[in-house]
Design a protein around this motif. Structure first.
Motif, PDB file in Angstrom:
ATOM      1  N   LYS A  19       0.835  -1.200   0.000  1.00 21.47           N
ATOM      2  CA  LYS A  19       0.000   0.000   0.000  1.00 21.47           C
ATOM      3  C   LYS A  19       0.874   1.256   0.000  1.00 21.47           C
ATOM      4  CE  LYS A  19      -3.825   2.324   2.143  1.00 21.47           C
ATOM      5  NZ  LYS A  19      -5.075   2.161   2.792  1.00 21.47           N
ATOM      6  N   ALA A  20       1.929   1.264   0.782  1.00 18.23           N
ATOM      7  CA  ALA A  20       2.844   2.410   0.824  1.00 18.23           C
ATOM      8  C   ALA A  20       3.480   2.631  -0.543  1.00 18.23           C
ATOM      9  CB  ALA A  20       3.916   2.197   1.889  1.00 18.23           C
ATOM     10  N   ALA A  21       3.913   1.560  -1.189  1.00 18.09           N
ATOM     11  CA  ALA A  21       4.528   1.676  -2.512  1.00 18.09           C
ATOM     12  C   ALA A  21       3.517   2.227  -3.523  1.00 18.09           C
ATOM     13  CB  ALA A  21       5.053   0.324  -2.970  1.00 18.09           C
ATOM     14  N   HIS A  22       2.270   1.792  -3.398  1.00 16.13           N
ATOM     15  CA  HIS A  22       1.217   2.289  -4.295  1.00 16.13           C
ATOM     16  C   HIS A  22       1.030   3.797  -4.119  1.00 16.13           C
ATOM     17  CE1 HIS A  22      -2.398   2.208  -6.724  1.00 16.13           C
ATOM     18  NE2 HIS A  22      -3.051   2.821  -5.758  1.00 16.13           N
ATOM     19  N   GLU A  23       1.219   4.291  -2.899  1.00 16.28           N
ATOM     20  CA  GLU A  23       1.080   5.722  -2.612  1.00 16.28           C
ATOM     21  C   GLU A  23       2.398   6.470  -2.805  1.00 16.28           C
ATOM     22  OE1 GLU A  23      -0.725   6.379   1.193  1.00 16.28           O
ATOM     23  OE2 GLU A  23      -2.295   4.904   0.826  1.00 16.28           O
ATOM     24  N   HIS A  24       3.428   5.767  -3.269  1.00 15.51           N
ATOM     25  CA  HIS A  24       4.762   6.348  -3.488  1.00 15.51           C
ATOM     26  C   HIS A  24       5.309   6.971  -2.208  1.00 15.51           C
ATOM     27  CE1 HIS A  24       4.180   5.612  -7.717  1.00 15.51           C
ATOM     28  NE2 HIS A  24       3.036   6.260  -7.662  1.00 15.51           N
ATOM     29  N   ARG A  25       5.139   6.257  -1.098  1.00 16.27           N
ATOM     30  CA  ARG A  25       5.620   6.710   0.200  1.00 16.27           C
ATOM     31  C   ARG A  25       6.279   5.538   0.911  1.00 16.27           C
ATOM     32  NH1 ARG A  25       0.847   9.899   3.032  1.00 16.27           N
ATOM     33  NH2 ARG A  25       2.538  10.775   4.248  1.00 16.27           N
ATOM     34  N   SER A  26       7.077   5.826   1.908  1.00 15.09           N
ATOM     35  CA  SER A  26       7.713   4.766   2.691  1.00 15.09           C
ATOM     36  C   SER A  26       6.884   4.498   3.946  1.00 15.09           C
ATOM     37  CB  SER A  26       9.133   5.171   3.093  1.00 15.09           C
ATOM     38  OG  SER A  26       9.091   6.214   4.053  1.00 15.09           O
ATOM     39  N   LEU A  27       7.085   3.314   4.527  1.00 16.45           N
ATOM     40  CA  LEU A  27       6.401   3.010   5.775  1.00 16.45           C
ATOM     41  C   LEU A  27       6.842   3.976   6.871  1.00 16.45           C
ATOM     42  CD1 LEU A  27       6.332  -0.891   5.948  1.00 16.45           C
ATOM     43  CD2 LEU A  27       4.444   0.664   5.489  1.00 16.45           C
ATOM     44  N   ASN A  28       8.105   4.354   6.885  1.00 24.88           N
ATOM     45  CA  ASN A  28       8.585   5.324   7.872  1.00 24.88           C
ATOM     46  C   ASN A  28       7.830   6.637   7.748  1.00 24.88           C
ATOM     47  OD1 ASN A  28      10.522   3.791   9.202  1.00 24.88           O
ATOM     48  ND2 ASN A  28      12.127   4.346   7.761  1.00 24.88           N
ATOM     49  N   GLU A  29       7.684   7.118   6.528  1.00 30.54           N
ATOM     50  CA  GLU A  29       6.991   8.377   6.298  1.00 30.54           C
ATOM     51  C   GLU A  29       5.531   8.276   6.735  1.00 30.54           C
ATOM     52  OE1 GLU A  29       5.955  11.352   2.546  1.00 30.54           O
ATOM     53  OE2 GLU A  29       7.019   9.483   2.189  1.00 30.54           O
ATOM     54  N   LEU A  30       4.876   7.170   6.381  1.00 33.68           N
ATOM     55  CA  LEU A  30       3.476   6.988   6.756  1.00 33.68           C
ATOM     56  C   LEU A  30       3.317   6.888   8.267  1.00 33.68           C
ATOM     57  CD1 LEU A  30       2.400   4.516   3.962  1.00 33.68           C
ATOM     58  CD2 LEU A  30       1.648   6.884   4.240  1.00 33.68           C
ATOM     59  N   PHE A  31       4.234   6.183   8.927  1.00 32.80           N
ATOM     60  CA  PHE A  31       4.134   6.048  10.373  1.00 32.80           C
ATOM     61  C   PHE A  31       4.341   7.393  11.060  1.00 32.80           C
ATOM     62  CE2 PHE A  31       6.028   5.415  14.566  1.00 32.80           C
ATOM     63  CZ  PHE A  31       4.990   4.749  15.179  1.00 32.80           C
TER      64      PHE A  31
END
Length: 73
Positions: A19-31
């Motif tokens: 899901k993070a890759a689909h949003e072009h973001r990292s898990l760190n950034e999302l967290f």
């Protein structure tokens, strides 16, 4: 910046990474974004900003509806 470690189910981690890759973001950034939002939730003065940030991914329908269409049930 501190590093932290979490234990998480392998399947859950795989789905989160996809899901993070689909949003072009990292898990760190999302967290970090989630953590900042969670901390702001306690402050009523920031409630509007938190709401708008959470709704930022919602797209407009793009259509205009007539009064009759809006009142259909």
């Amino acid at each position: 910046m501190k590093n932290i470690t979490f234990s998480v189910d392998d399947n859950l981690l795989m789905r989160a990474k996809e899901k993070a890759a689909h949003e072009h973001r990292s898990l760190n950034e999302l967290f970090r974004s989630w953590l900042e939002g969670w901390l702001r939730q306690g402050s009523s003065s920031d409630a509007y900003e938190v709401l708008m940030e959470n709704l930022s991914s919602v797209c407009e329908a793009g259509s205009h509806y007539s009064r009759e269409e809006l009142n259909e049930r």
